[in-house]
Design a protein around this motif. Structure first.
Motif, PDB file in Angstrom:
ATOM      1  N   GLY A  65      -1.977   0.152  -0.811  1.00 47.77           N
ATOM      2  CA  GLY A  65      -1.231   0.662  -1.859  1.00 47.77           C
ATOM      3  C   GLY A  65      -0.207   2.197  -1.228  1.00 47.77           C
ATOM      4  N   VAL A  66      -0.251   2.134   0.056  1.00 48.04           N
ATOM      5  CA  VAL A  66       1.145   3.109   0.717  1.00 48.04           C
ATOM      6  C   VAL A  66       1.863   2.782   0.096  1.00 48.04           C
ATOM      7  N   THR A  67       2.938   3.450  -0.039  1.00 41.95           N
ATOM      8  CA  THR A  67       4.444   2.847  -0.686  1.00 41.95           C
ATOM      9  C   THR A  67       4.312   2.780   0.968  1.00 41.95           C
TER      10      THR A  67
ATOM     11  N   THR B 278      -3.204  10.526   2.264  1.00 45.69           N
ATOM     12  CA  THR B 278      -2.193   9.460   2.199  1.00 45.69           C
ATOM     13  C   THR B 278      -2.426   8.791   3.671  1.00 45.69           C
ATOM     14  N   LEU B 279      -2.083   9.711   4.928  1.00 45.02           N
ATOM     15  CA  LEU B 279      -1.830   9.562   6.461  1.00 45.02           C
ATOM     16  C   LEU B 279      -2.525   8.446   6.239  1.00 45.02           C
TER      17      LEU B 279
ATOM     18  N   LEU C 183      -2.499  -7.658   9.573  1.00 42.51           N
ATOM     19  CA  LEU C 183      -0.988  -7.411  10.123  1.00 42.51           C
ATOM     20  C   LEU C 183      -0.329  -5.801   9.557  1.00 42.51           C
ATOM     21  N   LEU C 184      -0.746  -5.624   8.610  1.00 44.80           N
ATOM     22  CA  LEU C 184      -0.903  -4.196   7.869  1.00 44.80           C
ATOM     23  C   LEU C 184      -1.485  -3.464   8.367  1.00 44.80           C
ATOM     24  N   ARG C 185      -2.839  -3.786   9.189  1.00 45.35           N
ATOM     25  CA  ARG C 185      -4.158  -2.988   9.388  1.00 45.35           C
ATOM     26  C   ARG C 185      -3.574  -2.495  11.183  1.00 45.35           C
ATOM     27  N   GLN C 186      -2.422  -3.575  11.772  1.00 46.31           N
ATOM     28  CA  GLN C 186      -2.389  -3.470  12.537  1.00 46.31           C
ATOM     29  C   GLN C 186      -1.171  -2.608  13.028  1.00 46.31           C
ATOM     30  N   PHE C 187      -0.147  -2.480  12.319  1.00 38.15           N
ATOM     31  CA  PHE C 187       1.434  -1.930  11.958  1.00 38.15           C
ATOM     32  C   PHE C 187       0.303  -0.206  11.893  1.00 38.15           C
ATOM     33  N   GLY C 188      -0.639   0.033  10.856  1.00 37.00           N
ATOM     34  CA  GLY C 188      -0.738   1.733  11.009  1.00 37.00           C
ATOM     35  C   GLY C 188      -2.097   1.659  11.886  1.00 37.00           C
ATOM     36  N   GLY C 189      -2.387   1.228  12.818  1.00 30.99           N
ATOM     37  CA  GLY C 189      -3.139   1.090  13.716  1.00 30.99           C
ATOM     38  C   GLY C 189      -1.874   1.767  14.906  1.00 30.99           C
TER      39      GLY C 189
END
Length: 175
Positions: free
Chosen positions: A57-59, A47-48, A15-21
């Motif tokens: 690990g990104v806040t 960081t981006l 889910l986090l990978r999809q959100f970043g994508g």
């Protein structure tokens, strides 16, 4: 040295990978370079890059800063809004045989507005505070009930009507 983060379960990590994508796609749709977004968000390009890969690990603040740069920060309000599991757990703790339903208490401004509109709609009744002051403690068991009614002032219908709070809706009757 970087802080260690708790490992995520594989579905949550996905889910986090999809959100970043999706954030990366939103950046590309706006034709912004990674360097521009990183500068505007106040972070390094690395960081981006980790954020767009869905790094755990990104806040949260970094994610929100990028969302703000992209103009989609209001979408954060949609997170956990439905909370179906939480509602089911809450409902499971409610009493099973309740005759009344829980209602949110109106604000003081709403109560004042209801009180003024209710007083305009119905004829004037004696002051409720004065009636409340007349109410005495229940009698001792040795005292006769009829004497207690005479002393307490509950004999009149006006005294009883004065005790009703017009801001509280009456419960619906069951059939």
């Amino acid at each position: 040295m970087a802080k260690k983060t708790a490992p995520l379960l594989p579905p949550t990590d996905e889910l986090l990978r999809q959100f970043g994508g999706r954030l990366c796609l939103a950046r590309l749709r706006r034709r912004l370079s990674a360097k521009q977004v990183a500068e505007r968000a106040g972070m390094s390009p690395m960081t981006l890059r980790g954020l767009e890969r869905g790094g755990s690990g990104v806040t949260m603040g970094a994610y929100l800063a990028v969302m703000q740069v992209l103009g989609i920060e209001k979408d954060i309000d949609l997170l956990a809004q439905a909370d179906t599991l939480g509602r089911e757990l809450q409902d499971a703790r409610l009493p099973r045989h309740s005759n009344t339903t829980a209602r949110p208490r109106p604000s003081s401004a709403t109560r004042k507005a209801l009180a003024t509109s209710a007083s305009e709609q119905r004829p004037a009744t004696p002051d409720r505070l004065a009636l409340a002051r007349k109410i005495k403690k229940p009698p001792e068991p040795t005292e006769d009930r009829r004497d207690w009614i005479k002393k307490s002032g509950f004999a009149s219908s006006e005294a009883l009507a004065g005790l009703i709070d017009p801001t509280v809706p009456l419960p619906k009757k069951r059939r």
